[in-house]
Structure formats: C-alpha cells, structure tokens
Design a protein around this motif. Structure first.
Motif, PDB file in Angstrom:
ATOM      1  N   PRO A   8       0.819  -1.229   0.000  1.00 57.30           N
ATOM      2  CA  PRO A   8       0.000   0.000   0.000  1.00 57.30           C
ATOM      3  C   PRO A   8       0.845   1.267   0.000  1.00 57.30           C
ATOM      4  O   PRO A   8       0.466   2.265  -0.627  1.00 57.30           O
ATOM      5  N   TRP A   9       1.987   1.226   0.697  1.00 58.79           N
ATOM      6  CA  TRP A   9       2.839   2.416   0.742  1.00 58.79           C
ATOM      7  C   TRP A   9       3.365   2.747  -0.650  1.00 58.79           C
ATOM      8  O   TRP A   9       3.415   3.909  -1.051  1.00 58.79           O
ATOM      9  N   ILE A  10       3.784   1.731  -1.406  1.00 55.31           N
ATOM     10  CA  ILE A  10       4.252   1.943  -2.777  1.00 55.31           C
ATOM     11  C   ILE A  10       3.150   2.547  -3.629  1.00 55.31           C
ATOM     12  O   ILE A  10       3.371   3.483  -4.398  1.00 55.31           O
ATOM     13  N   ALA A  11       1.922   2.021  -3.487  1.00 54.93           N
ATOM     14  CA  ALA A  11       0.796   2.506  -4.285  1.00 54.93           C
ATOM     15  C   ALA A  11       0.426   3.934  -3.937  1.00 54.93           C
ATOM     16  O   ALA A  11       0.024   4.716  -4.807  1.00 54.93           O
ATOM     17  N   GLN A  12       0.589   4.310  -2.672  1.00 51.92           N
ATOM     18  CA  GLN A  12       0.188   5.640  -2.230  1.00 51.92           C
ATOM     19  C   GLN A  12       1.278   6.691  -2.412  1.00 51.92           C
ATOM     20  O   GLN A  12       0.983   7.889  -2.443  1.00 51.92           O
ATOM     21  N   HIS A  13       2.532   6.272  -2.536  1.00 50.94           N
ATOM     22  CA  HIS A  13       3.637   7.230  -2.612  1.00 50.94           C
ATOM     23  C   HIS A  13       4.578   6.925  -3.785  1.00 50.94           C
ATOM     24  O   HIS A  13       5.792   6.802  -3.601  1.00 50.94           O
ATOM     25  N   PRO A  14       4.063   6.809  -5.016  1.00 49.79           N
ATOM     26  CA  PRO A  14       4.961   6.466  -6.125  1.00 49.79           C
ATOM     27  C   PRO A  14       5.950   7.571  -6.469  1.00 49.79           C
ATOM     28  O   PRO A  14       7.088   7.274  -6.867  1.00 49.79           O
ATOM     29  N   LEU A  15       5.560   8.835  -6.320  1.00 51.52           N
ATOM     30  CA  LEU A  15       6.468   9.929  -6.690  1.00 51.52           C
ATOM     31  C   LEU A  15       7.672  10.027  -5.758  1.00 51.52           C
ATOM     32  O   LEU A  15       8.812  10.109  -6.246  1.00 51.52           O
ATOM     33  N   PRO A  16       7.494  10.016  -4.419  1.00 46.35           N
ATOM     34  CA  PRO A  16       8.691  10.013  -3.553  1.00 46.35           C
ATOM     35  C   PRO A  16       9.574   8.802  -3.780  1.00 46.35           C
ATOM     36  O   PRO A  16      10.806   8.909  -3.767  1.00 46.35           O
ATOM     37  N   LEU A  17       8.949   7.638  -3.990  1.00 46.78           N
ATOM     38  CA  LEU A  17       9.736   6.439  -4.238  1.00 46.78           C
ATOM     39  C   LEU A  17      10.509   6.548  -5.544  1.00 46.78           C
ATOM     40  O   LEU A  17      11.662   6.104  -5.645  1.00 46.78           O
ATOM     41  N   TRP A  18       9.891   7.145  -6.547  1.00 43.83           N
ATOM     42  CA  TRP A  18      10.559   7.367  -7.837  1.00 43.83           C
ATOM     43  C   TRP A  18      11.768   8.281  -7.669  1.00 43.83           C
ATOM     44  O   TRP A  18      12.852   7.987  -8.197  1.00 43.83           O
ATOM     45  N   LEU A  19      11.606   9.367  -6.918  1.00 44.70           N
ATOM     46  CA  LEU A  19      12.714  10.308  -6.716  1.00 44.70           C
ATOM     47  C   LEU A  19      13.862   9.650  -5.964  1.00 44.70           C
ATOM     48  O   LEU A  19      15.034   9.822  -6.317  1.00 44.70           O
ATOM     49  N   CYS A  20      13.525   8.874  -4.931  1.00 45.91           N
ATOM     50  CA  CYS A  20      14.569   8.170  -4.180  1.00 45.91           C
ATOM     51  C   CYS A  20      15.264   7.135  -5.056  1.00 45.91           C
ATOM     52  O   CYS A  20      16.489   6.984  -5.008  1.00 45.91           O
ATOM     53  N   GLY A  21      14.474   6.417  -5.853  1.00 48.75           N
ATOM     54  CA  GLY A  21      15.052   5.412  -6.740  1.00 48.75           C
ATOM     55  C   GLY A  21      15.959   6.027  -7.787  1.00 48.75           C
ATOM     56  O   GLY A  21      17.029   5.478  -8.103  1.00 48.75           O
ATOM     57  N   MET A  22      15.550   7.172  -8.335  1.00 44.71           N
ATOM     58  CA  MET A  22      16.409   7.857  -9.311  1.00 44.71           C
ATOM     59  C   MET A  22      17.732   8.268  -8.687  1.00 44.71           C
ATOM     60  O   MET A  22      18.789   8.111  -9.296  1.00 44.71           O
ATOM     61  N   ALA A  23      17.661   8.823  -7.474  1.00 40.01           N
ATOM     62  CA  ALA A  23      18.893   9.252  -6.806  1.00 40.01           C
ATOM     63  C   ALA A  23      19.813   8.060  -6.555  1.00 40.01           C
ATOM     64  O   ALA A  23      21.033   8.143  -6.772  1.00 40.01           O
ATOM     65  N   LEU A  24      19.240   6.948  -6.100  1.00 39.20           N
ATOM     66  CA  LEU A  24      20.049   5.762  -5.823  1.00 39.20           C
ATOM     67  C   LEU A  24      20.681   5.217  -7.100  1.00 39.20           C
ATOM     68  O   LEU A  24      21.876   4.873  -7.121  1.00 39.20           O
ATOM     69  N   CYS A  25      19.912   5.160  -8.184  1.00 36.46           N
ATOM     70  CA  CYS A  25      20.447   4.617  -9.435  1.00 36.46           C
ATOM     71  C   CYS A  25      21.447   5.573 -10.076  1.00 36.46           C
ATOM     72  O   CYS A  25      22.378   5.128 -10.755  1.00 36.46           O
ATOM     73  N   ALA A  26      21.260   6.886  -9.870  1.00 35.83           N
ATOM     74  CA  ALA A  26      22.269   7.836 -10.336  1.00 35.83           C
ATOM     75  C   ALA A  26      23.583   7.607  -9.596  1.00 35.83           C
ATOM     76  O   ALA A  26      24.669   7.651 -10.189  1.00 35.83           O
ATOM     77  N   LEU A  27      23.482   7.343  -8.284  1.00 38.06           N
ATOM     78  CA  LEU A  27      24.679   7.028  -7.494  1.00 38.06           C
ATOM     79  C   LEU A  27      25.337   5.753  -7.997  1.00 38.06           C
ATOM     80  O   LEU A  27      26.566   5.685  -8.128  1.00 38.06           O
ATOM     81  N   LEU A  28      24.538   4.741  -8.302  1.00 39.08           N
ATOM     82  CA  LEU A  28      25.088   3.492  -8.831  1.00 39.08           C
ATOM     83  C   LEU A  28      25.785   3.730 -10.167  1.00 39.08           C
ATOM     84  O   LEU A  28      26.816   3.112 -10.460  1.00 39.08           O
ATOM     85  N   GLY A  29      25.210   4.618 -10.989  1.00 42.10           N
ATOM     86  CA  GLY A  29      25.865   4.960 -12.252  1.00 42.10           C
ATOM     87  C   GLY A  29      27.227   5.588 -12.021  1.00 42.10           C
ATOM     88  O   GLY A  29      28.199   5.265 -12.718  1.00 42.10           O
TER      89      GLY A  29
END
Length: 276
Positions: A8-29
């Motif tokens: 439910p948290w993923i479904a209710q907060h996709p935008l914050p999760l997207w921003l965090c995921g982008m930051a993490l994957c940018a770091l991995l890059g």
C-alpha cells in the motif's frame, strides 16, 4: 516493514519512491564509472595480470566470459520466473503491489508515469539506434557503431524470444492511462532502456571530455530506473518483470562491451577513456 504494509505504501507514494530510486540509481551509475576508471587504470591489478596475454587470447577469454555471464543470467532469469508464479515469493509480491496500485494509484500519478514511460518505447529507441549508429559510423568510430547496433538489436531479439518462452500474462490494467499488449516477462521497456542509456553513457565516457562522464553515468542510471519503475506504477508489468528486464539488458550490455573492447585490442587499438 512487511509486505502487507509495503505494497500500500508503494501505491500511495509512487512519486517520492521514484525520486529516491532515481537518486540511488544515479549514485550506482557514478560508482560504475569509478569502477570502469579503476579497471582501465594502468596500475589496476587486473590490467597487470592481463598485460602479458596476447590480443587473441584476450578476445577468446572475453567471449568465454560473455558466454558464462549469459548462461548465469539465464539461470537467474528462470529462477525469477519460477518465483514469480502465484505460489512463489515474487508472485506474492507482484500480486500485492499490482492489487494496491489498481485500487489506490491516483490518475495524476498515472498520467505522469504514462508520459515518462515513453523513454523505453520501441519507436523512441529504434530512432535512437539508427541515429547513434549513423553518427558513429559517419565519425569513423566503426567498431563502436557496430557494437551499439548489436547491443540494441540483439537485446530486442532476446527479449522477444524470452517473452514467448515464458508467456506470462500481464497484470490487469484498465485505467486507460497506458496500454500494453503481448506477454509480460521480461519487461521490454526495462531491458531496452538499460541497454540504450547505459551504452550511451559508455559511449560518452569513451568519446566525450572527462567533465561529461559523471553526468552521463548518473543520468543513465536515473533514466533506467524511471523507465522500469513507470511500468510497475502503470501496472502494465509486474515488479519481477522489470527486474528480469534489467537483468537481461544489463547482462547483454556488459557482454557486448566486453567483447567490443577485446575486439579493439585484437585489432591493435586498445580502448581508452576520454580525458581532455
């Protein structure tokens, strides 16, 4: 956090999760870029170990390593597909997330992710493939042109074959924000985007001045995550479909670069990173 609260948290907060995921994957890059630089450094232990080997031996070793990587990736892909069945661990995760998204995702979020998901559309990446191939060929980077084309075309063929092999039905998506046909596993958008954007970052590191290397690597990581994550939010793919796409595309891209670099050494022109 349990699955009952995570979905439910993923479904209710996709935008914050997207921003965090982008930051993490940018770091991995960025970390991947540092690893590539360390590997290419003259004092790298791996370089010292490989230095006495002939170019032909290195090419054979690269092909063998690529074959092993593809076999290992295929085995993990099969295990992920098995786990994605209704009674498997990933199957329960997939269905929980898909159910919550169907019932709780807002139309505003869906419209946003329906826009950014075009980063992995076939027509977008096909046009990009042709344009980059032509530009590299015209500028006489023929091996890079062939490597780029093989990476993109080969991944597309592999994805189509694997979709038919696994024949997984897509999750239900009736919101109208996005439509997708065909089988679901692995995600074609995810596999194609990681090949395309990671390869573009690799080409930037090879050809552009050093100041562009880190932005290219970080941007690639962010775009890859955005494309894959959008497919889950739009519930046109299960989460395990996207993971499988990233696994397939990442493995294929690494194998392509490995053989391409070995081919360059075999032809007498060892690949170097741009430093100016």
């Amino acid at each position: 956090m349990t699955l009952d609260t995570l979905a439910p948290w993923i479904a209710q907060h996709p935008l914050p999760l997207w921003l965090c995921g982008m930051a993490l994957c940018a770091l991995l890059g960025g970390l991947a870029l540092q690893g590539l630089r360390a590997l290419r450094h003259q004092q790298s232990p791996l370089r010292r170990w490989l230095h006495p080997a002939s170019a032909t031996a290195l090419l054979v070793m690269a092909m063998a390593a690529a074959a092993c990587a593809l076999l290992a990736g295929g085995a993990v892909l099969a295990a992920l597909a098995e786990s994605g069945q209704a009674t498997g661990t990933w199957g329960r995760v997939d269905e929980a997330i898909a159910h919550q998204l169907r019932t709780q995702a807002s139309m505003g979020d869906l419209r946003w992710f329906a826009t950014v998901t075009h980063l992995g559309d076939s027509w977008v990446l096909a046009a990009l493939t042709v344009a980059v191939t032509a530009a590299l060929w015209w500028s006489k980077h023929r091996l890079l042109a062939v490597g780029w084309f093989v990476a993109m075309a080969g991944n597309g063929l592999l994805t189509k074959i694997l979709k038919d092999v696994f024949a997984r039905v897509r999750p239900e998506h009736v919101h109208g924000a996005a439509q997708a046909d065909g089988f679901s596993f692995p995600s074609g958008h995810s596999s194609a985007s990681i090949v395309a954007y990671a390869m573009l970052a690799y080409l930037a590191v090879r050809l552009l001045p050093r100041r562009w290397h880190l932005p290219a690597a970080c941007t690639a990581g962010a775009l890859v995550f955005t494309t894959g994550f959008s497919r889950v939010v739009l519930h046109v793919h299960y989460a395990s479909d996207v993971l499988a796409g990233w696994l397939l595309g990442g493995t294929w891209m690494v194998c392509t670069v490995l053989i391409m670099d070995s081919m360059a050494r075999w032809r007498g022109a060892p690949p170097t990173l741009a430093h100016q």
